[in-house]
Write an enzyme that holds these catalytic residues in place. Structure first.
Site, PDB file in Angstrom:
ATOM      1  N   CYS A 159      41.888   9.601 -23.182  1.00  0.00           N
ATOM      2  CA  CYS A 159      42.464  10.584 -22.268  1.00  0.00           C
ATOM      3  C   CYS A 159      42.901  11.816 -23.060  1.00  0.00           C
ATOM      4  O   CYS A 159      43.457  11.695 -24.151  1.00  0.00           O
ATOM      5  CB  CYS A 159      43.655   9.950 -21.549  1.00  0.00           C
ATOM      6  SG  CYS A 159      44.626  11.134 -20.625  1.00  0.00           S
ATOM      7  N   TYR A 311      72.411  14.401 -12.720  1.00  0.00           N
ATOM      8  CA  TYR A 311      71.077  13.802 -12.907  1.00  0.00           C
ATOM      9  C   TYR A 311      70.785  13.728 -14.413  1.00  0.00           C
ATOM     10  O   TYR A 311      69.762  14.212 -14.889  1.00  0.00           O
ATOM     11  CB  TYR A 311      69.981  14.628 -12.206  1.00  0.00           C
ATOM     12  CG  TYR A 311      70.262  14.973 -10.769  1.00  0.00           C
ATOM     13  CD1 TYR A 311      69.855  14.139  -9.734  1.00  0.00           C
ATOM     14  CD2 TYR A 311      70.933  16.155 -10.441  1.00  0.00           C
ATOM     15  CE1 TYR A 311      70.110  14.463  -8.412  1.00  0.00           C
ATOM     16  CE2 TYR A 311      71.191  16.487  -9.119  1.00  0.00           C
ATOM     17  CZ  TYR A 311      70.785  15.643  -8.118  1.00  0.00           C
ATOM     18  OH  TYR A 311      71.031  15.983  -6.805  1.00  0.00           O
ATOM     19  N   GLU A 332      74.536   9.952 -13.283  1.00  0.00           N
ATOM     20  CA  GLU A 332      73.160   9.458 -13.155  1.00  0.00           C
ATOM     21  C   GLU A 332      73.171   8.188 -12.300  1.00  0.00           C
ATOM     22  O   GLU A 332      74.083   7.372 -12.405  1.00  0.00           O
ATOM     23  CB  GLU A 332      72.612   9.200 -14.578  1.00  0.00           C
ATOM     24  CG  GLU A 332      71.447   8.270 -14.697  1.00  0.00           C
ATOM     25  CD  GLU A 332      70.166   8.782 -14.052  1.00  0.00           C
ATOM     26  OE1 GLU A 332      69.837   9.960 -14.201  1.00  0.00           O
ATOM     27  OE2 GLU A 332      69.486   7.977 -13.382  1.00  0.00           O
ATOM     28  N   ASP A 381      69.484  18.632 -13.022  1.00  0.00           N
ATOM     29  CA  ASP A 381      68.085  18.386 -13.394  1.00  0.00           C
ATOM     30  C   ASP A 381      67.556  17.290 -12.462  1.00  0.00           C
ATOM     31  O   ASP A 381      67.301  16.159 -12.900  1.00  0.00           O
ATOM     32  CB  ASP A 381      68.020  17.970 -14.875  1.00  0.00           C
ATOM     33  CG  ASP A 381      66.595  17.755 -15.354  1.00  0.00           C
ATOM     34  OD1 ASP A 381      65.652  18.024 -14.583  1.00  0.00           O
ATOM     35  OD2 ASP A 381      66.422  17.301 -16.502  1.00  0.00           O
ATOM     36  N   CYS A 408      61.606  20.386 -11.844  1.00  0.00           N
ATOM     37  CA  CYS A 408      60.187  20.041 -12.020  1.00  0.00           C
ATOM     38  C   CYS A 408      59.426  20.290 -10.717  1.00  0.00           C
ATOM     39  O   CYS A 408      58.262  19.929 -10.609  1.00  0.00           O
ATOM     40  CB  CYS A 408      60.034  18.598 -12.483  1.00  0.00           C
ATOM     41  SG  CYS A 408      60.850  17.423 -11.423  1.00  0.00           S
TER      42      CYS A 408
HETATM   43  C1  LIG Z   1      64.190  14.783 -13.840  1.00  0.00           C
HETATM   44  S1  LIG Z   1      65.180  13.456 -14.377  1.00  0.00           S
HETATM   45  C2  LIG Z   1      66.238  14.265 -15.526  1.00  0.00           C
HETATM   46  C3  LIG Z   1      66.945  13.406 -16.508  1.00  0.00           C
HETATM   47  C4  LIG Z   1      67.573  14.112 -17.717  1.00  0.00           C
HETATM   48  N1  LIG Z   1      68.301  15.294 -17.351  1.00  0.00           N
HETATM   49  C5  LIG Z   1      66.538  14.421 -18.785  1.00  0.00           C
HETATM   50  O1  LIG Z   1      66.273  15.582 -19.095  1.00  0.00           O
HETATM   51  O2  LIG Z   1      65.977  13.447 -19.354  1.00  0.00           O
HETATM   52  C6  LIG Z   1      66.151  13.140 -12.973  1.00  0.00           C
HETATM   53  C7  LIG Z   1      67.130  11.999 -13.113  1.00  0.00           C
HETATM   54  O3  LIG Z   1      67.910  11.935 -11.913  1.00  0.00           O
HETATM   55  C8  LIG Z   1      68.180  10.581 -11.603  1.00  0.00           C
HETATM   56  N2  LIG Z   1      68.568  10.585 -10.169  1.00  0.00           N
HETATM   57  C9  LIG Z   1      67.775  10.558  -9.074  1.00  0.00           C
HETATM   58  N3  LIG Z   1      68.507  10.708  -7.948  1.00  0.00           N
HETATM   59  C10 LIG Z   1      69.809  10.839  -8.346  1.00  0.00           C
HETATM   60  C11 LIG Z   1      71.031  11.067  -7.669  1.00  0.00           C
HETATM   61  N4  LIG Z   1      71.078  11.165  -6.339  1.00  0.00           N
HETATM   62  N5  LIG Z   1      72.158  11.185  -8.394  1.00  0.00           N
HETATM   63  C12 LIG Z   1      72.128  11.068  -9.751  1.00  0.00           C
HETATM   64  N6  LIG Z   1      70.992  10.854 -10.450  1.00  0.00           N
HETATM   65  C13 LIG Z   1      69.842  10.752  -9.772  1.00  0.00           C
HETATM   66  C14 LIG Z   1      66.908   9.870 -12.002  1.00  0.00           C
HETATM   67  O4  LIG Z   1      67.147   8.500 -12.211  1.00  0.00           O
HETATM   68  C15 LIG Z   1      66.538  10.624 -13.294  1.00  0.00           C
HETATM   69  O5  LIG Z   1      67.114  10.018 -14.408  1.00  0.00           O
END
Ligand SMILES: C[S@@+](CC[C@H](N)C(=O)[O-])C[C@H]1O[C@@H](n2cnc3c(N)ncnc32)[C@H](O)[C@@H]1O
Length: 450
Positions: A159, A311, A332, A381, A408
């Site tokens: 890949c 998050y 989180e 995030d 994202c």
């Molecule tokens: C895009 S990731 C970002 C994680 C981290 N900031 C990083 O850069 O590695 C989004 C994160 O949000 C968490 N998540 C999803 N819904 C959530 C919520 N309602 N409250 C808190 N965390 C949440 C997911 O488990 C995930 O770890």
């Protein structure tokens, strides 16, 4: 003019869609053409007609785009993974910025901010540190990626964007299946044991973790699996994930370590992180450093601030913030990720970061309105669906002046910026960072202030 299935047309491609498809017009009728690029004249055959739009098959490129390039992967077009391999990398960066510009205009009604070109990679191939390969059995064993818009698996032995170690993992998995005769999961019937192989590799440490996803509550072939995988270079850990849910979610909630520690360690800049299989970790480690630096620059911390990192995953952004501010609160939803975040703070001798398991939209209002902790800066995030309005309402009701939004999915980012404008927030600047080279996905950091 009536447009019918099987008609042929020469059309100009005027735009590119979010799945990399070319977009053209026949009078006012919009046609989507996989494989065609903007500024090309192409001959197409109509394959599907809806009321105001249709789909065309690319038959011939009459005038190619100057940015067209030969895809370096034989699976391009058949595999749903990379959808921009036919476009020069430099132009991919422009196209991705234009997606964001267009959503800011359409959804957030913002026209006065110019989205800069996405920050790209010097070497935009083999960058991913995580792979998830679904497995099926048809007339043969299939291990690879889904075809676009389907659940049929294309077999992959090499890949363009995954780490090359995966080629060996796939080969060894095939040997394991043959020798064990383990049954293969069928998503139509919900029967069969072996579902997915998930790998994670540390960018700086090279530690490889292999996670085997099983549709059962027991796994009988542990010794044989270890025997088959043990010579894979840099193998650090093997875990079994038990997932008996009949849905698209890859991992279940229970994992069992059968070799090594059950997690890998990696570094981002000088910070060290333990990462367990159920925790989120950015998939492009080289660009993660660029992304986090951009977010930190946008925060413009002096050392005295209280910061919320909503998050927060395993606390990666939180720990970078902690080194530059007075105190960070990370929130989180995944308990394993918060366990990692707490141990990662200790691992890096950081004592001004505190972590909470729960939904950001529930924990943050409590911290603000019940504990009276009002941050100077909030970093969010979220996953692709964006922020919950309960979180944005809580931020809106305070005197917080600065929000740094790592996104994202720029459509939900634009929606949330629009919502925050009700509380006097405005987009100040935005910077895309290319974390997903050769695909149409794009990450960005937005500074939103009032
Ligand atoms: C895009 S990731 C970002 C994680 C981290 N900031 C990083 O850069 O590695 C989004 C994160 O949000 C968490 N998540 C999803 N819904 C959530 C919520 N309602 N409250 C808190 N965390 C949440 C997911 O488990 C995930 O770890």
């Amino acid at each position: 003019m009536e447009i019918k299935k099987n008609d042929y047309f020469d059309i100009d491609i005027i735009d590119i869609g979010i799945n990399g498809e070319g977009i053209g017009k026949i009078n006012n009728f919009t046609v989507f053409v996989d494989g065609a690029l903007p500024n090309e004249k192409v001959n197409i055959k109509i394959i599907k007609v809806k009321k105001n739009y249709g789909y065309g098959k690319l038959i011939n490129i009459i005038n190619p785009s100057p940015f067209r390039q030969k895809p370096i992967c034989e699976h391009f077009g058949k595999c749903g993974g990379c959808n921009l391999l036919h476009l020069s990398y430099d132009e991919q960066l422009n196209v991705k910025s234009s997606f964001i510009q267009s959503n800011l205009k359409k959804i957030a009604k913002i026209e006065n901010i110019i989205v800069p070109k996405a920050i790209g990679m010097d070497k935009p191939f083999h960058y991913r540190n995580k792979a998830s390969f679904p497995i099926s059995f048809t007339d043969k064993i299939n291990i690879g990626f889904y075809k676009p818009r389907s659940h049929n698996i294309i077999n992959i032995d090499n890949c363009a964007i995954q780490h090359p170690i995966n080629n060996i993992v796939i080969e060894k998995t095939r040997e394991f299946i043959k020798d064990s005769n383990i049954s293969i999961y069928d998503e139509n019937t919900g029967k069969g044991d072996l579902r997915h192989i998930v790998t994670r590799i540390g960018n700086k440490t090279n530690e490889l973790l292999i996670c085997v996803v099983i549709n059962n509550d027991k796994f009988l072939y542990k010794d044989l699996l270890i025997e088959k995988f043990k010579d894979i270079p840099n193998l650090y850990s093997i875990v079994i994930n038990y997932n008996t849910n009949n849905n698209n979610v890859i991992l279940g909630s229970k994992t069992e370590t059968i070799l090594g520690k059950g997690y890998i360690t990696d570094y981002i800049k000088d910070l060290k992180f333990n990462i367990s299989p159920l925790s989120f970790y950015q998939v492009n480690p080289v660009q993660t450093e660029v992304l986090y630096k951009t977010a930190l620059d946008f925060c413009n911390l002096t050392g005295n601030e209280i910061v919320f990192d909503a998050y927060c995953g395993i606390g990666t952004i939180s720990l970078f913030l902690a080194k530059n501010c007075k105190k960070v609160y990370g929130i989180e939803i995944v308990p394993d990720a918060i366990k990692n975040a707490i141990s990662n703070a200790k691992l890096n001798n950081i004592d001004n970061a505190e972590f909470f398991v729960g939904k950001s939209e529930e924990v943050i209002p409590k911290l603000i309105f019940e504990e009276n902790i009002c941050p100077d800066v909030v970093v969010v995030d979220p996953p692709r669906k964006g922020c919950d309005t309960a979180l944005l309402d809580a931020i809106g009701k305070t005197s917080i002046k600065k929000l740094v939004y790592v996104s994202c999915d720029n459509a939900t980012l634009a929606r949330d910026i629009n919502y925050l404008s009700n509380f006097g927030f405005n987009l100040k600047k935005i910077q895309p960072v290319d974390m997903f080279c050769m695909t149409t996905h794009i990450e960005c950091v937005a500074l939103i202030t009032r």
